[in-house]
Write an enzyme that holds these catalytic residues in place. Structure first.
Site, PDB file in Angstrom:
ATOM      1  N   ARG A   1      11.133   3.487   3.712  1.00  0.00           N
ATOM      2  CA  ARG A   1      10.676   2.500   4.706  1.00  0.00           C
ATOM      3  C   ARG A   1      11.899   1.704   5.143  1.00  0.00           C
ATOM      4  NH1 ARG A   1       5.516  -1.261   4.810  1.00  0.00           N
ATOM      5  NH2 ARG A   1       4.715   0.812   5.300  1.00  0.00           N
TER       6      ARG A   1
ATOM      7  N   LYS B   1      24.617  -5.937  -0.508  1.00  0.00           N
ATOM      8  CA  LYS B   1      26.067  -6.237  -0.559  1.00  0.00           C
ATOM      9  C   LYS B   1      26.796  -5.622   0.624  1.00  0.00           C
ATOM     10  CE  LYS B   1      26.006  -5.719  -5.580  1.00  0.00           C
ATOM     11  NZ  LYS B   1      26.420  -4.746  -6.601  1.00  0.00           N
TER      12      LYS B   1
ATOM     13  N   HIS C   1       4.703   5.729  11.566  1.00  0.00           N
ATOM     14  CA  HIS C   1       4.289   5.609  10.160  1.00  0.00           C
ATOM     15  C   HIS C   1       3.359   6.806   9.938  1.00  0.00           C
ATOM     16  CE1 HIS C   1       3.116   4.092   6.383  1.00  0.00           C
ATOM     17  NE2 HIS C   1       2.747   2.870   6.681  1.00  0.00           N
TER      18      HIS C   1
ATOM     19  N   ARG D   1       0.805  -1.219   0.000  1.00  0.00           N
ATOM     20  CA  ARG D   1       0.000   0.000   0.000  1.00  0.00           C
ATOM     21  C   ARG D   1       0.841   1.273   0.000  1.00  0.00           C
ATOM     22  NH1 ARG D   1      -2.889  -3.916   1.873  1.00  0.00           N
ATOM     23  NH2 ARG D   1      -0.853  -4.433   2.677  1.00  0.00           N
ATOM     24  N   THR D   2       1.775   1.381   0.941  1.00  0.00           N
ATOM     25  CA  THR D   2       2.497   2.646   1.115  1.00  0.00           C
ATOM     26  C   THR D   2       3.375   2.942  -0.104  1.00  0.00           C
ATOM     27  OG1 THR D   2       2.542   2.065   3.446  1.00  0.00           O
ATOM     28  CG2 THR D   2       3.894   3.926   2.778  1.00  0.00           C
TER      29      THR D   2
HETATM   30  N1   CP Z   1      -0.398   0.074   5.795  1.00  0.00           N
HETATM   31  C1   CP Z   1       0.805  -0.251   5.314  1.00  0.00           C
HETATM   32  O1   CP Z   1       1.841   0.314   5.691  1.00  0.00           O
HETATM   33  O2   CP Z   1       0.788  -1.249   4.382  1.00  0.00           O
HETATM   34  P1   CP Z   1       2.061  -1.732   3.574  1.00  0.00           P
HETATM   35  O3   CP Z   1       2.995  -2.403   4.554  1.00  0.00           O
HETATM   36  O4   CP Z   1       1.545  -2.678   2.514  1.00  0.00           O
HETATM   37  O5   CP Z   1       2.714  -0.519   2.973  1.00  0.00           O
END
Ligand code: CP
Length: 328
Positions: free
Chosen positions: A117, A95, A145, A67-68
């Site tokens: 991320r 590496k 997040h 999603r993100t």
């Molecule tokens: N909600 C969320 O962070 O989903 P993802 O891990 O798929 O990005």
């Protein structure tokens, strides 16, 4: 002040978006309000405006995401930025290259923003402190997040027309959850009451210090709340036995239709995804009339467009005019 002198507008956000903890109520509201005009762009036949034309953005996803990652990429493309996606397996991180070396090499190619991320808490702040590009945290370990917290706030506000005074209970694996932290900070700043409901093993020590109500039984949480934000059991982070079994967890803590039917009020159900159907949430709840789970995903694109726009120096009161500029 010289009245003839042009003043530069004050940026609504700082250089980076690392978390919601240190944003003011005003900044949170600016982001949510800026997302409103951007919602409509995704409904157009040609989903593109030239707001970030010429900007180069790297999506550095060193931990799994659907999603993100996709939502940021859509947001960037709809604002006409040039984007590059990097994942752990396709990069030299595998590496042994350090995060900082990776980022410095990307900067040498003259980028403007990094959306990252990372599996480690604090990684986004580490990078933000060391590179001049804007850094947006797309989830760092158990820390925060922020764009998930913002899209959750926007989805609640869409439904209730307010956040102030809402009673929101976060249910499930709070211990491992960056979503829980961003929700707690954002909700408190906008005047909501916040509860958490989880087995003791899945609550961080000191959670009460944040000012949340702690519910030991899901039935009590359902009786209290206007909104349940149901979190995934993060099975990949659970090396020790935090719950006896998934079936047991569903039996005692699961959000089920039978439990929702006994709620005294009409509850709103959120889940950040990915879901473990039949564990923390039953399918008939996830797909049922209380659920706004897919609205959250839709709102994610608008919220991320707003964050990108504001960090690039866009002014909140110009967002409406910016979206009117069609791509040519
Ligand atoms: N909600 C969320 O962070 O989903 P993802 O891990 O798929 O990005």
């Amino acid at each position: 002040m010289n009245p003839g002198m042009a003043t530069s507008p004050i940026p609504a956000l700082g250089k980076d978006l690392v978390g919601l903890e240190f944003l003011s109520q005003e900044q949170l509201l600016i982001i949510l309000d800026t997302a409103e005009p951007f919602k409509e762009i995704s409904e157009r036949r040609i989903k593109k405006v030239p707001v970030l034309r010429g900007k180069t953005i790297v999506n550095l996803f060193l931990e799994a995401s659907t999603r993100t990652r996709v939502s940021f990429e859509f947001a960037e493309k709809r604002l006409s930025a040039d984007t590059v996606n990097i994942s752990e397996t396709g990069s030299s991180v595998i590496k042994g290259e350090t995060l900082l070396d990776t980022a410095r090499n990307l900067e040498a190619m003259r980028i403007d923003m990094v959306v990252m991320r990372h599996g480690s808490s604090g990684a986004a702040q580490f990078l933000a402190d060391r590179i001049p590009s804007n850094v947006i945290n797309a989830g760092d370990g158990r820390h925060e997040h922020p764009t998930q917290g913002l899209l959750d706030l926007l989805t609640m506000r869409d439904h209730y027309d307010r956040i102030k005074g809402l009673k929101v209970c976060i249910v499930g694996d709070i211990l491992h959850s960056r979503v829980a932290r961003s929700n707690i900070y954002g909700l408190f700043k906008l005047g909501a009451a916040v509860g958490v409901c989880a087995p003791k093993t899945l609550l961080p020590s000191g959670i009460r210090d944040l000012g949340v109500n702690v519910f030991r039984r899901i039935e009590e949480a359902i009786e209290w709340a206007d909104v349940l934000n149901v979190l995934r059991l993060q099975l990949e982070r659970m090396k020790d036995g935090y719950v006896p079994s998934l079936r047991e967890y569903n039996r005692i803590w699961g959000v089920t239709t039978r439990r929702l039917d006994s709620a005294p009020q009409d509850l709103l159900i959120l889940h950040p995804g990915p879901m473990n159907r039949g564990v923390e949430i039953d399918s008939d709840v996830a797909d049922g009339p209380h659920s706004v789970i897919l609205n959250q995903v839709t709102n994610g694109v608008a919220v991320r467009m707003a964050v990108l726009y504001l960090l690039a120096g866009g002014q909140p009161d110009s967002a409406e005019a910016a979206k009117a500029e069609a791509e040519v």
